[in-house]
Design an enzyme around this catalytic site. Structure first.
Site, mmCIF file in Angstrom:
data_model
loop_
_atom_site.group_PDB
_atom_site.id
_atom_site.type_symbol
_atom_site.label_atom_id
_atom_site.label_comp_id
_atom_site.label_asym_id
_atom_site.label_seq_id
_atom_site.Cartn_x
_atom_site.Cartn_y
_atom_site.Cartn_z
ATOM 1 N N GLU A 173 0.841 -1.199 0.000
ATOM 2 C CA GLU A 173 0.000 0.000 0.000
ATOM 3 C C GLU A 173 0.877 1.250 0.000
ATOM 4 O O GLU A 173 2.045 1.207 0.342
ATOM 5 C CB GLU A 173 -0.940 0.029 1.217
ATOM 6 C CG GLU A 173 -0.366 -0.486 2.519
ATOM 7 C CD GLU A 173 0.821 0.258 3.034
ATOM 8 O OE1 GLU A 173 0.828 1.511 2.955
ATOM 9 O OE2 GLU A 173 1.761 -0.387 3.535
ATOM 10 N N GLU A 316 4.529 -0.489 1.539
ATOM 11 C CA GLU A 316 4.712 -0.762 0.104
ATOM 12 C C GLU A 316 4.656 -2.246 -0.240
ATOM 13 O O GLU A 316 4.688 -2.613 -1.403
ATOM 14 C CB GLU A 316 6.037 -0.200 -0.425
ATOM 15 C CG GLU A 316 6.210 1.291 -0.324
ATOM 16 C CD GLU A 316 7.527 1.770 -0.922
ATOM 17 O OE1 GLU A 316 8.228 0.975 -1.592
ATOM 18 O OE2 GLU A 316 7.871 2.948 -0.710
#
Length: 352
Positions: A173, A316
């Site tokens: 994310e 991430e």
């Protein structure tokens, strides 16, 4: 596929295949349970895949990118503009997870599910629900319909890439403010105090942490999220990125493929997915323990045991990607190593 269709199609993992995988491990010429959690992970893979193709041939990491209106409360170190910059960088390989994915042989799949401005970049999947959520400290972050739409983005992203042959999905994310929304959801669903589950995120000062805790408390007070209704909680105090990741976990379960949980934010989404469909848990693997305060709490709630303890909190999908080579090594041992009978050695027996 709709949200309701996905829930109706998810089947439990195959416990018979898991038992057969356990028997295979016990027959391999090495001390029993000597690969620890890696043996458990391969057994879980066997259960997910019904005993077939127990390997990782084509992995990817799905990175849900979205902004959060609660940033207006001063809960972050950086501004919302960073979300758009990093979202574009996923398409050029200029992020931490991109560098790690090259080593792991994984494809990075960035999805704009709610970035606050348009991002023009080749390779970016644009499925924008809205230009960021509203400020949850003042009003609901999104509507219930928007939460469902975001979940469906995640479900259908997994289905699309599974049809292209991808067989392992990691959850990533990017969204300034998303540790704030994740802490809010955790506090509600686990019935914990806000201060207990809220950390400094990307380097907040002591004063910044106080503002963050206060904003989450206001959001819960203003919106009254129902802890027995995941969609209500996510729509009121969550984010589009979290909702999209819920869909990734549900999509993996639909396709009977493994999904690697990354850190805190991914683990929140995993918990939401399990609350929506308990059988989805059988298709999840935990990669690492986030350094955020609630990271360990969420793993305990899910009863999952991560491979890595690296004090990571980058996001991430970096922790999940870091676990990929280790998981591939475990599969190689499982598939290729000789058995006791093949090398004419008496099987190890468990000590009583």
């Amino acid at each position: 596929m709709t949200f309701e269709e996905a829930l109706s199609q998810i089947q439990p993992a195959d416990h018979t295949a898991a038992q057969q995988a356990q028997q295979r491990w016990n027959s391999i010429a090495k001390p029993l349970q000597s690969l620890g959690l890696l043996e458990d992970a391969v057994i879980s893979l066997a259960a997910m895949k019904r005993g077939k193709n127990i390997e990782i041939a084509k992995p990817c990491v799905v990175v849900m990118c979205a902004d959060n209106g609660v940033v207006a409360e001063g809960v972050t170190q950086t501004s919302q503009e960073v979300t758009a910059v990093v979202t574009k960088n996923f398409t050029t390989g200029a992020t931490s997870v991109c560098s790690m994915a090259q080593v792991a042989g994984a494809k990075v799949v960035p999805v704009d599910i709610g970035v606050s401005r348009d991002v023009d970049a080749d390779g970016l999947i644009v499925k924008k629900i809205a230009y960021g959520t509203r400020n949850m400290a003042v009003e609901p972050a999104m509507t219930r319909e928007q939460a469902v739409a975001a979940i469906e983005v995640g479900i259908n992203t997994v289905i699309e890439f599974a049809q292209q042959g991808y067989d392992l999905f990691a959850t990533g994310e990017m969204g300034i403010g998303n540790t704030t929304t994740s802490s809010a959801i955790t506090a509600v669903l686990l019935h914990k105090s806000v201060s207990e589950v809220t950390g400094r995120g990307a380097g907040l000062s002591g004063e910044g942490l106080k503002r963050k805790i206060a904003a989450i408390r206001r959001a819960i007070t203003v919106n009254h999220p129902n802890p027995d209704d995941v969609l209500d909680t996510v729509s009121k105090v969550g984010g589009f990125d979290i909702a999209g990741l819920i869909g990734v976990f549900l999509g993996g379960a639909v396709m009977q493929l493994p999904v690697l949980i990354d850190g805190f934010i991914s683990a929140v989404a995993a918990l939401c997915a399990v609350r929506l469909c308990p059988d989805a848990l059988g298709y999840m693997l935990a990669s690492h323990v986030s350094n955020e305060p609630a990271g360990k709490l969420l793993m305990e709630e899910l009863n999952l045991h991560p491979f890595l303890t690296c004090r990571m909190c980058l996001g991430e999908g970096t922790g999940a990607v870091a676990a990929m080579p280790i998981l591939s090594m475990a599969c190689r041992v499982y598939n290729d190593m000789s058995t006791f009978s093949e090398i004419e050695i008496e099987d190890y027996q468990p000590l009583v």
